[in-house]
Each structure stands twice: as C-alpha cells, then as structure tokens.
Scaffold this motif. Sequence first.
Motif, mmCIF file in Angstrom:
data_model
loop_
_atom_site.group_PDB
_atom_site.id
_atom_site.type_symbol
_atom_site.label_atom_id
_atom_site.label_comp_id
_atom_site.label_asym_id
_atom_site.label_seq_id
_atom_site.Cartn_x
_atom_site.Cartn_y
_atom_site.Cartn_z
ATOM 1 N N THR A 49 0.782 -1.057 0.197
ATOM 2 C CA THR A 49 -0.063 -0.005 0.187
ATOM 3 C C THR A 49 0.911 1.494 -0.058
ATOM 4 O O THR A 49 0.806 2.238 -0.816
ATOM 5 C CB THR A 49 -0.856 0.101 1.306
ATOM 6 N N PHE A 50 1.874 1.217 0.971
ATOM 7 C CA PHE A 50 2.568 2.662 1.035
ATOM 8 C C PHE A 50 3.723 2.730 0.029
ATOM 9 O O PHE A 50 4.061 3.945 -0.402
ATOM 10 C CB PHE A 50 3.093 2.975 2.241
ATOM 11 N N SER A 51 4.178 1.670 -0.547
ATOM 12 C CA SER A 51 5.204 1.942 -1.784
ATOM 13 C C SER A 51 5.027 2.690 -2.924
ATOM 14 O O SER A 51 5.467 3.442 -3.299
ATOM 15 C CB SER A 51 5.793 0.783 -2.093
ATOM 16 N N PRO A 52 3.643 2.796 -3.639
ATOM 17 C CA PRO A 52 3.173 3.452 -4.504
ATOM 18 C C PRO A 52 3.211 4.930 -4.194
ATOM 19 O O PRO A 52 3.505 5.813 -4.830
ATOM 20 C CB PRO A 52 1.888 2.957 -4.976
ATOM 21 N N ILE A 53 2.666 5.099 -2.885
ATOM 22 C CA ILE A 53 2.539 6.294 -2.292
ATOM 23 C C ILE A 53 4.004 7.061 -2.398
ATOM 24 O O ILE A 53 3.901 8.136 -2.400
ATOM 25 C CB ILE A 53 1.710 6.372 -1.033
ATOM 26 N N VAL A 54 4.795 6.232 -1.578
ATOM 27 C CA VAL A 54 6.071 6.921 -1.475
ATOM 28 C C VAL A 54 6.671 7.157 -3.068
ATOM 29 O O VAL A 54 7.479 8.338 -3.047
ATOM 30 C CB VAL A 54 6.882 5.847 -0.839
ATOM 31 N N ALA A 55 6.536 6.243 -3.832
ATOM 32 C CA ALA A 55 7.107 6.566 -5.030
ATOM 33 C C ALA A 55 6.347 7.739 -5.785
ATOM 34 O O ALA A 55 7.123 8.682 -6.385
ATOM 35 C CB ALA A 55 6.938 5.407 -6.162
ATOM 36 N N PHE A 56 4.879 8.111 -5.682
ATOM 37 C CA PHE A 56 4.610 9.340 -6.135
ATOM 38 C C PHE A 56 4.971 10.639 -5.605
ATOM 39 O O PHE A 56 5.078 11.630 -6.067
ATOM 40 C CB PHE A 56 2.874 9.113 -5.696
ATOM 41 N N ILE A 57 5.149 10.639 -4.107
ATOM 42 C CA ILE A 57 5.756 11.609 -3.618
ATOM 43 C C ILE A 57 7.175 11.986 -4.143
ATOM 44 O O ILE A 57 7.416 13.090 -4.104
ATOM 45 C CB ILE A 57 5.705 11.432 -1.828
ATOM 46 N N GLY A 58 7.904 10.913 -4.309
ATOM 47 C CA GLY A 58 9.213 11.209 -4.730
ATOM 48 C C GLY A 58 9.264 11.774 -6.124
ATOM 49 O O GLY A 58 9.994 12.607 -6.548
ATOM 50 N N ALA A 59 8.164 11.365 -6.890
ATOM 51 C CA ALA A 59 8.237 11.886 -8.381
ATOM 52 C C ALA A 59 7.828 13.316 -8.096
ATOM 53 O O ALA A 59 8.222 14.145 -8.981
ATOM 54 C CB ALA A 59 7.031 11.295 -8.963
ATOM 55 N N VAL A 60 6.852 13.690 -7.195
ATOM 56 C CA VAL A 60 6.450 15.039 -7.167
ATOM 57 C C VAL A 60 7.558 16.218 -6.730
ATOM 58 O O VAL A 60 7.996 17.181 -7.117
ATOM 59 C CB VAL A 60 5.259 15.370 -6.057
ATOM 60 N N LEU A 61 8.564 15.283 -5.574
ATOM 61 C CA LEU A 61 9.415 16.253 -5.328
ATOM 62 C C LEU A 61 10.713 16.595 -6.359
ATOM 63 O O LEU A 61 11.240 17.352 -6.499
ATOM 64 C CB LEU A 61 10.161 15.297 -3.957
ATOM 65 N N PHE A 62 10.986 15.514 -7.120
ATOM 66 C CA PHE A 62 11.903 15.403 -8.021
ATOM 67 C C PHE A 62 11.580 16.502 -9.277
ATOM 68 O O PHE A 62 12.401 16.974 -9.767
ATOM 69 C CB PHE A 62 12.155 13.948 -8.741
ATOM 70 N N VAL A 63 10.053 16.343 -9.672
ATOM 71 C CA VAL A 63 9.780 17.070 -10.619
ATOM 72 C C VAL A 63 9.343 18.509 -10.813
ATOM 73 O O VAL A 63 9.848 19.529 -11.382
ATOM 74 C CB VAL A 63 8.418 16.401 -11.451
ATOM 75 N N PHE A 64 8.786 18.992 -9.368
ATOM 76 C CA PHE A 64 8.275 20.232 -9.286
ATOM 77 C C PHE A 64 9.127 20.949 -8.260
ATOM 78 O O PHE A 64 8.753 22.158 -8.110
ATOM 79 C CB PHE A 64 6.971 19.995 -8.666
ATOM 80 N N PHE A 65 10.316 20.360 -7.759
ATOM 81 C CA PHE A 65 11.042 21.399 -7.068
ATOM 82 C C PHE A 65 12.447 21.404 -7.591
ATOM 83 O O PHE A 65 13.028 20.637 -8.217
ATOM 84 C CB PHE A 65 11.210 20.732 -5.616
ATOM 85 N N LYS A 66 13.039 22.568 -7.300
ATOM 86 C CA LYS A 66 14.455 22.984 -7.958
ATOM 87 C C LYS A 66 15.293 22.708 -7.052
ATOM 88 O O LYS A 66 16.860 22.639 -7.168
ATOM 89 C CB LYS A 66 14.461 24.481 -8.449
ATOM 90 N N SER A 67 15.237 22.614 -5.442
ATOM 91 C CA SER A 67 16.268 22.513 -4.536
ATOM 92 C C SER A 67 16.861 21.210 -4.692
ATOM 93 O O SER A 67 16.104 20.038 -4.731
ATOM 94 C CB SER A 67 15.724 22.431 -2.944
ATOM 95 N N SER A 68 18.074 20.845 -4.746
ATOM 96 C CA SER A 68 18.985 19.857 -4.841
ATOM 97 C C SER A 68 18.722 18.805 -3.816
ATOM 98 O O SER A 68 18.657 17.568 -4.179
ATOM 99 C CB SER A 68 20.535 19.929 -5.121
ATOM 100 N N LYS A 69 18.573 19.398 -2.556
ATOM 101 C CA LYS A 69 18.160 18.418 -1.421
ATOM 102 C C LYS A 69 16.752 17.582 -1.598
ATOM 103 O O LYS A 69 16.803 16.467 -1.387
ATOM 104 C CB LYS A 69 18.112 19.132 -0.172
ATOM 105 N N LYS A 70 15.802 18.428 -2.016
ATOM 106 C CA LYS A 70 14.525 18.031 -2.045
ATOM 107 C C LYS A 70 14.418 16.909 -3.367
ATOM 108 O O LYS A 70 13.466 15.931 -3.463
ATOM 109 C CB LYS A 70 13.671 19.175 -2.390
ATOM 110 N N ARG A 71 15.310 17.400 -4.470
ATOM 111 C CA ARG A 71 15.297 16.366 -5.572
ATOM 112 C C ARG A 71 15.869 15.090 -5.010
ATOM 113 O O ARG A 71 15.525 13.978 -5.613
ATOM 114 C CB ARG A 71 15.785 17.156 -6.714
ATOM 115 N N ASN A 72 17.142 15.207 -4.545
ATOM 116 C CA ASN A 72 17.825 13.797 -4.238
ATOM 117 C C ASN A 72 16.807 13.032 -3.248
ATOM 118 O O ASN A 72 16.819 11.914 -3.486
ATOM 119 C CB ASN A 72 19.132 14.374 -3.304
ATOM 120 N N VAL A 73 16.111 13.747 -2.442
ATOM 121 C CA VAL A 73 15.138 12.856 -1.412
ATOM 122 C C VAL A 73 14.147 12.501 -2.291
ATOM 123 O O VAL A 73 13.563 11.116 -2.182
ATOM 124 C CB VAL A 73 14.382 13.708 -0.453
ATOM 125 N N GLY A 74 13.736 13.087 -3.217
ATOM 126 C CA GLY A 74 12.918 12.411 -4.200
ATOM 127 C C GLY A 74 13.187 11.290 -4.984
ATOM 128 O O GLY A 74 12.404 10.360 -5.223
#
Length: 359
Positions: A49-74
Amino acid sequence: LVNSGILALPQAIGIIMGANIGTTVTGQLLSLSDITGSGWIFTLLKPSTFSPIVAFIGAVLFVFFKSSKKRNVGQICMGFGILFTGMFTIEAGVSGLKDSPLFVQLFTQLQNPVLGVLAGFLIGFPSCVTNMATYALDNNSTIRMISGLLFAFGLGTVILTGAELFTGNTLITISVLEKKATLGGMLRNWLFVYIGNFVGSMVLSFICAQFGWLSAGNGALAVASMRTAVSKMTMPFQNAFFMGVLCNILVTIGVLMSLAGKDGTSRFIGAWVPVMFFVTCGFNHSIADMTYCMLGLFAKNVPAYASAAAEAGIALDSLTWGNYFVGNLIPVTLGNILGGVAVGVTMWYAYVRKAAGKK
C-alpha cells in the motif's frame, strides 16, 4: 578495494554498514506484509500500500522542486517505491508456480548448485590458506607438509555444514548399487554439484586475484600462485588422471570415516587425516585444483602480477584456459570419479552386500 587503494577504510566501513543495514531494514519492511487486521491503519502499514504512495511523493519532489536536497530525497523515495512495487508485482506473477510439480522439482534440483557453490568456497579457502602460508618457502617437502596440515580442515568443514562436494558425492554409487538411487539421479547430482563447485571456486579466485589479496609480499604470493597453477595444468594427461584416482580414494575414505564419527570433533578428525595424506603426497583434487589454477589464470590478467611472474621465469604461455581444461580439469575429474566409484563399489561389496546376504 582498500588494499588496492580504490577506497579508504572509512569509506569501505560505511559501504559495508550501509549494505547490512539496508538489507535488514528491507527484510523488516517486507515482513509488514504479514500484518492482519481490517482497519485502514493496518492496510496503510503494508508495503504493497505505502510503496506506490512513497514513489508518487518522490516523483513530485523530483519534478516540481528545484532544490537539490529535495530532488535527491525525491530520487530516493522513487527508488524505494519502485523497488517494493516491483517486488510485489513479481510475487503476484510467480505465485502460481508454487503449485506446479515441474517447478517444484526443478527448484529442488537447483538446491544442489547452491550447496555446491558453498563447497566450492569451502574447499577454495584452504587452497588460499596453503598458498598464503607457503609462498615464501623454497623447500618442497616443507611446503607439502604445511599444506597438508592446513588444507585438511576443508573437507570437515564441508561435511559439517552440509555442503555438496562433487568428489565426496561419488559415493552415491553405493545408493545406486542398493537401488536406493537411480543412475540418472546420481549423474544429475554430479552435474549440478560440479557446476556449483566450479562457480564457487571461480568467484573466490576472481575476488582474490582482482582485489589485492595476491599482492602479499609485493606480489610474491601472486608469483607463487601462478607457478603452482602452471605446474598443475602442464602435467601429462595420464599422470593427472592417476593422481586424481589416488586422491579421491583418500577423500571418499575420509568422508566415510567422518560419517562414522559420534560427535563433531570425531567427524572432523575422521575427515582430516586422509585429506592430510593426499595433500602431503601431492595427489590432485579436481575441486581444489579449480581454485589453485584459476588463481593463476586470473592473476595473469593483472599486469603487475604478470610482469613479476615473467621476471621469475614462469612460463606464462602455459597459463591458459585450454591447458587448464585439457591438462588438469578433465583428467583429474575423470580420475576422481574412478577413485570415488572404486571405493563405493568396494565398500558396498565388502559390507553392505554381505550384510544384506546374511539377513
């Protein structure tokens, strides 16, 4: 990697700890799949259940944020989610195979190579030990005596761990003669175990040759290992064959003596004595020779080792895979088979068959 200078010790420690911690955490997270309950909390705690949610949150962080730290977390979150989603997708795809008799039979047979790989390592380690202990010695008698004393611990380790060793499994001949096993089953066992032994020996030899272990004594260990390999793979065919016969007579007797032991100590000693004899005598064991020969073959591919060996007068032209297969692997393996089968037939005729006749 540390010995070769590729990594510093603190880096290596971090990698080792990270790998072990990651493996442990992954196992614990997967165990959450067994949680039972009807509430939404129980459902949310399951990795499926939670793995697709985590993957979606990661995609959002990577695509929509410019901060390198947030993109790395994504990126980390996406990798985490994709990993677990993939695991459960594969599980769903192959779950039906557990009810397939053909798949179960194949998986059961493939246990032999796994245990065979283990035996390849457990016989390979004593080969490495004897090379390390004797590479600086010149007296051949001393080298053989020390090698015999040290190498002989290998067979006991194989027996007590339940690993599958090709040379010992030639005693399955007794079960075939007693009609408790089939000839085809014995040959399949030999094939799977032999492949496993070869893979285990090859992996161990490659690691030792490529990652600095042979650099001991400023490369003297590599030179000694290549010298040993050349001597083993340039024997006349008939010599290698009959040295293989004599070797496995002693190995299989060691297996039988070990099985007669009442406790771990007696079983270990029972296996140790005959093996010490064959190593000291210089007989050839096909599985041990895999490590001895492949250490030399892989060392030849390291320029520093090859240069040192050439300066020492070692005939590197003789150190080839073709010479190994024709001059050692084939004749020694055939000799080991004949020696082991001869002991099996002898013991069956002298004890098992006569005991059955008295009944």
